[in-house]
Design a protein around this motif. Structure first.
Motif, PDB file in Angstrom:
ATOM      1  N   ALA A  85      40.129  29.466  54.254  1.00  0.00           N
ATOM      2  CA  ALA A  85      40.461  29.148  55.460  1.00  0.00           C
ATOM      3  C   ALA A  85      39.569  28.383  56.240  1.00  0.00           C
ATOM      4  N   ASP A  86      38.229  28.260  55.821  1.00  0.00           N
ATOM      5  CA  ASP A  86      37.160  27.484  56.532  1.00  0.00           C
ATOM      6  C   ASP A  86      36.007  27.370  55.838  1.00  0.00           C
ATOM      7  N   ARG A  87      36.049  25.971  55.106  1.00  0.00           N
ATOM      8  CA  ARG A  87      35.269  25.607  54.213  1.00  0.00           C
ATOM      9  C   ARG A  87      33.589  25.634  54.543  1.00  0.00           C
ATOM     10  N   ARG A  88      33.487  25.771  55.828  1.00  0.00           N
ATOM     11  CA  ARG A  88      32.059  25.735  56.289  1.00  0.00           C
ATOM     12  C   ARG A  88      31.605  27.265  56.060  1.00  0.00           C
ATOM     13  N   VAL A  89      32.365  28.047  56.085  1.00  0.00           N
ATOM     14  CA  VAL A  89      32.017  29.614  55.870  1.00  0.00           C
ATOM     15  C   VAL A  89      31.983  30.026  54.301  1.00  0.00           C
ATOM     16  N   ASP A 113      35.061  29.706  51.950  1.00  0.00           N
ATOM     17  CA  ASP A 113      36.363  30.396  52.558  1.00  0.00           C
ATOM     18  C   ASP A 113      37.376  29.319  52.393  1.00  0.00           C
TER      19      ASP A 113
END
Length: 143
Positions: free
Chosen positions: A88-92, A86
């Motif tokens: 917006a949030d590379r963890r997702v 993602d």
């Protein structure tokens, strides 16, 4: 005590139920024609609108996230879906259709024609009114 539904409301609810049943019946048939399960087809169609985290797919389809993981795994093994970070949030991780998956989702959508012919017999004004009434029933703001 809740008031009893009037006969007209009961008839409308029954008609909506019939439309929904016919839609799902045709959706399952269309999915089978493309060697998909109905659940796989619904996930692919949802992802063709926008890539989503699997948790959101589960929320929108009202099912367990673990079920979505299995469905996405099977779609991914067929080359129809991919997982990507993602922005917006590379963890997702987002599930997104591949080009082939997007093409198949369009083919599924166009093969659902049980309502197309009856809707085509309505005027533009009648179809617009029907759309607005359904949006009101669902609490969706009109476009």
């Amino acid at each position: 005590m809740t008031p009893r539904a009037d006969p007209l409301t009961v008839e409308v609810v029954d008609l909506i139920g019939t439309v929904v049943a016919r839609y799902y019946e045709e959706y399952e048939h269309a999915a089978t024609e493309h060697s998909l399960t109905g659940a796989q087809a619904r996930v692919l169609s949802l992802l063709s609108i926008e890539p989503l985290p699997m948790r959101k797919v589960a929320q929108r389809l009202k099912c367990e996230p673990s079920n979505i993981t299995g469905i996405v795994d099977r779609l991914e093994s067929r080359g129809l879906v991919e997982r990507r970070p993602d922005p917006a949030d590379r963890r997702v991780k987002l599930a997104a259709p591949t080009e082939e998956g997007a093409h198949l989702a369009r083919a599924l959508r166009t093969s659902l024609d049980f309502a197309r012919e009856p809707l085509g017999r309505l005027t533009v004004a009648e179809r617009t009114l029907l759309k607005e009434l359904l949006q009101r029933m669902l609490g969706v703001a009109p476009e």
